[in-house]
Design an enzyme around this catalytic site. Structure first.
Site, mmCIF file in Angstrom:
data_model
loop_
_atom_site.group_PDB
_atom_site.id
_atom_site.type_symbol
_atom_site.label_atom_id
_atom_site.label_comp_id
_atom_site.label_asym_id
_atom_site.label_seq_id
_atom_site.Cartn_x
_atom_site.Cartn_y
_atom_site.Cartn_z
ATOM 1 N N LYS A 80 10.484 -15.945 -11.641
ATOM 2 C CA LYS A 80 10.166 -14.899 -12.621
ATOM 3 C C LYS A 80 9.050 -15.365 -13.556
ATOM 4 O O LYS A 80 8.136 -14.611 -13.880
ATOM 5 C CB LYS A 80 11.413 -14.539 -13.435
ATOM 6 C CG LYS A 80 12.402 -13.686 -12.684
ATOM 7 C CD LYS A 80 11.850 -12.293 -12.429
ATOM 8 C CE LYS A 80 12.567 -11.617 -11.287
ATOM 9 N NZ LYS A 80 12.225 -12.131 -9.957
ATOM 10 N N GLU B 231 5.755 -15.388 -11.656
ATOM 11 C CA GLU B 231 5.330 -14.049 -11.245
ATOM 12 C C GLU B 231 4.602 -13.300 -12.351
ATOM 13 O O GLU B 231 3.571 -12.670 -12.109
ATOM 14 C CB GLU B 231 6.548 -13.217 -10.822
ATOM 15 C CG GLU B 231 7.037 -13.450 -9.422
ATOM 16 C CD GLU B 231 8.206 -12.548 -9.087
ATOM 17 O OE1 GLU B 231 8.212 -11.973 -7.984
ATOM 18 O OE2 GLU B 231 9.114 -12.384 -9.915
ATOM 19 N N LYS C 60 5.450 -4.728 -4.831
ATOM 20 C CA LYS C 60 6.895 -4.533 -4.922
ATOM 21 C C LYS C 60 7.537 -4.539 -3.548
ATOM 22 O O LYS C 60 8.571 -5.154 -3.335
ATOM 23 C CB LYS C 60 7.176 -3.197 -5.636
ATOM 24 C CG LYS C 60 8.658 -2.919 -5.855
ATOM 25 C CD LYS C 60 9.254 -3.880 -6.851
ATOM 26 C CE LYS C 60 10.680 -3.532 -7.186
ATOM 27 N NZ LYS C 60 11.293 -4.564 -8.044
ATOM 28 N N TRP D 248 -3.532 -2.453 -1.099
ATOM 29 C CA TRP D 248 -3.304 -3.857 -1.443
ATOM 30 C C TRP D 248 -4.054 -4.672 -0.402
ATOM 31 O O TRP D 248 -3.747 -4.613 0.777
ATOM 32 C CB TRP D 248 -1.808 -4.169 -1.409
ATOM 33 C CG TRP D 248 -1.423 -5.516 -1.927
ATOM 34 C CD1 TRP D 248 -1.205 -5.874 -3.228
ATOM 35 C CD2 TRP D 248 -1.165 -6.703 -1.151
ATOM 36 N NE1 TRP D 248 -0.834 -7.191 -3.299
ATOM 37 C CE2 TRP D 248 -0.803 -7.730 -2.044
ATOM 38 C CE3 TRP D 248 -1.208 -6.984 0.216
ATOM 39 C CZ2 TRP D 248 -0.491 -9.016 -1.619
ATOM 40 C CZ3 TRP D 248 -0.902 -8.272 0.647
ATOM 41 C CH2 TRP D 248 -0.544 -9.263 -0.275
ATOM 42 N N HIS E 245 14.513 -38.214 -7.655
ATOM 43 C CA HIS E 245 13.875 -38.367 -6.354
ATOM 44 C C HIS E 245 12.475 -37.765 -6.325
ATOM 45 O O HIS E 245 12.022 -37.294 -5.273
ATOM 46 C CB HIS E 245 14.749 -37.746 -5.273
ATOM 47 C CG HIS E 245 16.090 -38.387 -5.140
ATOM 48 N ND1 HIS E 245 16.304 -39.538 -4.410
ATOM 49 C CD2 HIS E 245 17.291 -38.066 -5.695
ATOM 50 C CE1 HIS E 245 17.573 -39.885 -4.486
ATOM 51 N NE2 HIS E 245 18.192 -39.009 -5.266
ATOM 52 N N CYS F 209 0.822 -1.201 0.000
ATOM 53 C CA CYS F 209 0.000 0.000 0.000
ATOM 54 C C CYS F 209 0.861 1.258 0.000
ATOM 55 O O CYS F 209 1.968 1.274 0.543
ATOM 56 C CB CYS F 209 -0.889 0.031 1.233
ATOM 57 S SG CYS F 209 -1.871 -1.455 1.483
ATOM 58 N N GLU G 58 15.351 -18.755 -9.254
ATOM 59 C CA GLU G 58 15.000 -17.389 -9.643
ATOM 60 C C GLU G 58 14.295 -17.377 -10.998
ATOM 61 O O GLU G 58 13.335 -16.629 -11.202
ATOM 62 C CB GLU G 58 16.262 -16.528 -9.672
ATOM 63 C CG GLU G 58 16.050 -15.100 -10.142
ATOM 64 C CD GLU G 58 15.125 -14.280 -9.266
ATOM 65 O OE1 GLU G 58 14.732 -13.185 -9.701
ATOM 66 O OE2 GLU G 58 14.782 -14.715 -8.140
ATOM 67 N N ARG H 104 4.498 -0.384 -6.194
ATOM 68 C CA ARG H 104 4.389 -1.145 -4.948
ATOM 69 C C ARG H 104 3.293 -2.208 -5.014
ATOM 70 O O ARG H 104 3.285 -3.139 -4.210
ATOM 71 C CB ARG H 104 4.102 -0.199 -3.777
ATOM 72 C CG ARG H 104 5.229 0.777 -3.511
ATOM 73 C CD ARG H 104 4.813 1.853 -2.536
ATOM 74 N NE ARG H 104 4.622 1.346 -1.192
ATOM 75 C CZ ARG H 104 5.552 1.361 -0.251
ATOM 76 N NH1 ARG H 104 6.747 1.828 -0.510
ATOM 77 N NH2 ARG H 104 5.301 0.900 0.960
ATOM 78 N N ASN I 70 -1.316 1.766 6.291
ATOM 79 C CA ASN I 70 -0.587 0.608 5.776
ATOM 80 C C ASN I 70 -0.328 -0.345 6.932
ATOM 81 O O ASN I 70 -0.029 0.096 8.045
ATOM 82 C CB ASN I 70 0.763 1.010 5.180
ATOM 83 C CG ASN I 70 0.624 1.771 3.882
ATOM 84 O OD1 ASN I 70 -0.468 1.891 3.335
ATOM 85 N ND2 ASN I 70 1.729 2.286 3.388
ATOM 86 N N GLY I 71 -0.375 -1.623 6.666
ATOM 87 C CA GLY I 71 -0.085 -2.605 7.700
ATOM 88 C C GLY I 71 -1.310 -3.422 8.063
ATOM 89 O O GLY I 71 -2.307 -3.447 7.330
#
Length: 609
Positions: free
Chosen positions: A486, A489, A604, A74, A505, A2, A482, A27, A99-100
């Protein structure tokens, strides 16, 4: 996550607030809103979706007034909707953005309901507004009402409150979620990130944990958690922010992929001398703090965690120290052993990642000998609260999926390996080889980016895929992780990464013609082992995409497509092999038609647990 922007000025502030929100779009958010006070009136506009929806509404019906607050949300409590969008109000008088997460919001909601308050949203934020309104009945100012309210809140919050009946005042409180005050001439501003305020000021003070502040046009008064008036340093920040300019690129992510050579040059500048890494790269006094390190504990989340995993290979092999790497949200909720002479390393692009920041604070209580943060945000909480700070100097990264921040983090961790190694007896030949690798990195990254056209063509094969498997060995296993992150995402393809030795395995059961297998294959001592894993996939009808060193002697055929990656040394390989995976995820996302820069459900800067 947020974003918060607030302003108190003699001029109209609605446009300032909206532009500030636009600068915080990176963000991640699902709705946006603004509230303006003007001559005893309160006007509020909220919209679901992008900030441009809010901007369009304000263009059609402009709001005048010199005091206002704005927010991008958010969702944590309640679905994305206009009724849940901030700002929230209490009795058309008190207005709040936040925020939070207020962890005891259910108990407070029940208490306030018994007092006669009506809730219009599903959010935890609304309890703040109602509680401030209630406290005002027994306190003489908005400031003291907020101070009383925050004593009742459990959880994390950065909040700004205004009162229709007192339009000359904003009050703010910070606990676990960052807030910065921007200082102007006859006007002041607040925000969750100073980037939001760069068009109106360059002078900032960062609130510390537990601070509450009263902000007026001509004054700012700050109180600490104990209620004592304190001074926080006001500093001028000469930072740039190009959030509004993609230049020649279609998306910020692609722009930032291509900015990696320049970002690496910036992060190396002034930190090498005669081919060796300087201790001063890690801040004042680093020489004394690093010389006795025998163990390194790395704590991070997401992409930063992958960078830490690569560093473990480097630190143990080349610096001669043991290293543990742990996800911050796991570290902070378990009991762990502190080794003697341990360096705690936190990695965060924003310096405000909630779990990593909480882990840093916990670790300091546990007795770590010293702490270092690798961060891209001057003035952030982790920078202020760590003994040492490596400032990445990567430049603003707007795309939610991290690219240049990751490669700069790796460069920083390689420098840390050399710095610790020098104090721990690493031979001069290895130290110089690391220095030479770092110096040649920007040019080699530029060379690797020439693979873009080949990877764009390759991406067509993923148009109808829903799953993918990434394989790597040694320090390329985190690279595979990574790459998988990506792809999931920004293209929403389910992707998993495995150390290729683990193939037999379990994961080998997934192999078929519809499961593309992406392999990273530098020419190193594990290459022959990796080739055996490739043959195991081939024998089961899998289709492979191999990113291989020119000298690795892979050849394309009906079951395997090979992209030859420029030869590089062992230190540089985790960076170089990340680049084609970034490009692959980008081009697959274009084909899938997803929102590359702002993928769904992601933020973000993750400032809540």
């Amino acid at each position: 996550m947020c974003g918060i922007v607030g302003a108190i000025a003699q001029r109209d502030v609605a446009e300032i607030l909206v532009e500030g929100l636009q600068r915080l779009e990176y963000r991640g958010y699902d709705s946006a809103g603004v509230a303006i006070l003007n001559n005893g009136s309160l006007e509020r506009v909220r919209r679901v979706g992008k900030v441009r929806e809010l901007a369009t509404a304000l263009e059609a019906a402009p709001l005048a007034g010199g005091t206002g607050i704005a927010h991008t949300r958010w969702a944590t409590h309640g679905e994305p909707s206009e009724r849940n969008a901030h700002p929230h109000h209490s009795n058309q008088q008190i207005v709040v953005v936040h925020n939070g997460i207020i962890e005891n919001h259910k108990e407070l909601r029940a208490e306030l309901t018994d007092l006669g308050y009506t809730f219009e949203s599903d959010t935890d934020t609304e309890v703040i507004g109602h509680m401030v309104h209630h406290q005002l009945k027994s306190h003489d100012s908005l400031l003291t009402a907020l101070q009383a309210t925050v004593k009742l809140l459990d959880g994390a919050y950065g909040t700004v409150v205004v009162d229709k009946n007192d339009p000359e005042t904003m009050v703010v409180a910070r606990s676990g979620s960052p807030l910065v005050i921007g200082y102007g001439v006859g006007e002041h501003f607040v925000a969750s990130d100073m980037m939001a305020l760069l068009p109106v000021t360059r002078r900032f003070a960062f609130l510390e944990e537990g601070d509450v502040a009263e902000v007026k046009r001509r004054s700012v008064t700050i109180f600490n958690q104990a209620g004592e008036q304190v001074e926080r340093e006001v500093a001028e920040h000469n930072v740039s922010h190009d959030a509004g300019d993609k230049g020649e690129y279609r998306h910020f992510m692609l722009k930032e992929i291509y900015e990696q050579p320049e970002a690496l040059q910036r992060t190396l500048a002034g930190r090498l001398e005669n081919g060796l890494v300087l201790d001063s790269a890690f801040g004042e006094g680093a020489n004394e703090l690093l010389k006795d390190v025998k163990h390194v504990q790395i704590i991070a989340c997401g992409t930063s965690y992958h960078a830490g995993m690569v560093a473990r290979y480097w630190l143990e092999q080349h610096a001669g120290v043991s290293c543990n790497v742990e996800i911050a949200s796991e570290f902070r909720y378990r009991k762990s052993h502190v080794f003697p002479n341990s360096l705690l390393v936190t990695i965060s692009q924003s310096g405000e990642t909630a779990d990593t920041l909480a882990a840093l604070r916990l670790a300091k209580e546990m007795g770590y000998s010293t702490s270092l943060t690798i961060c891209n945000a001057p003035g952030s909480s982790m920078v202020r609260e760590s003994d040492m700070a490596y400032m990445m100097n990567a430049g603003a990264e707007i795309g939610v999926a991290s690219t240049k921040a990751y490669t700069v983090q790796l460069a920083a961790l390689l420098m840390l390996t050399a710095a610790i190694g020098r104090h721990n007896g690493t031979d001069e030949q290895t130290l110089k080889a690391i220095g030479q690798s770092l110096q040649s990195m920007p040019a080699k990254v530029t060379q690797a980016l020439t693979l873009n056209d080949d990877i764009e063509a390759l991406a067509e094969d993923f148009a109808d895929k829903h799953h993918a498997l990434f394989l790597g060995r040694g320090d390329q296993y985190p690279t595979a992780m990574e790459g998988a992150l990506k792809l999931k995402e920004i293209s929403y393809i389910h992707a998993e990464a495995y150390a290729s030795g683990e193939l037999k395995h379990g994961p080998i059961a997934l192999i078929d013609a519809d499961m593309p297998v992406i392999v990273v294959a530098p020419n190193n001592e594990l290459l022959e082992k990796l080739k055996s894993n490739v043959e195991e996939v081939r024998a089961r009808g899998g289709l492979m995409y191999v990113f291989a060193d020119n000298d690795a002697h892979f050849e394309s055929d009906d079951t395997m497509k090979v992209i030859n990656v420029p030869h590089c040394d062992e230190f540089m390989a985790p960076i170089i092999y990340t680049l084609p995976l970034q490009l692959l995820s980008y081009h697959v996302a274009l084909i899938k038609g997803t929102d590359v820069d702002q993928p769904r459900n992601l933020a973000k800067s993750v400032t809540v647990e």
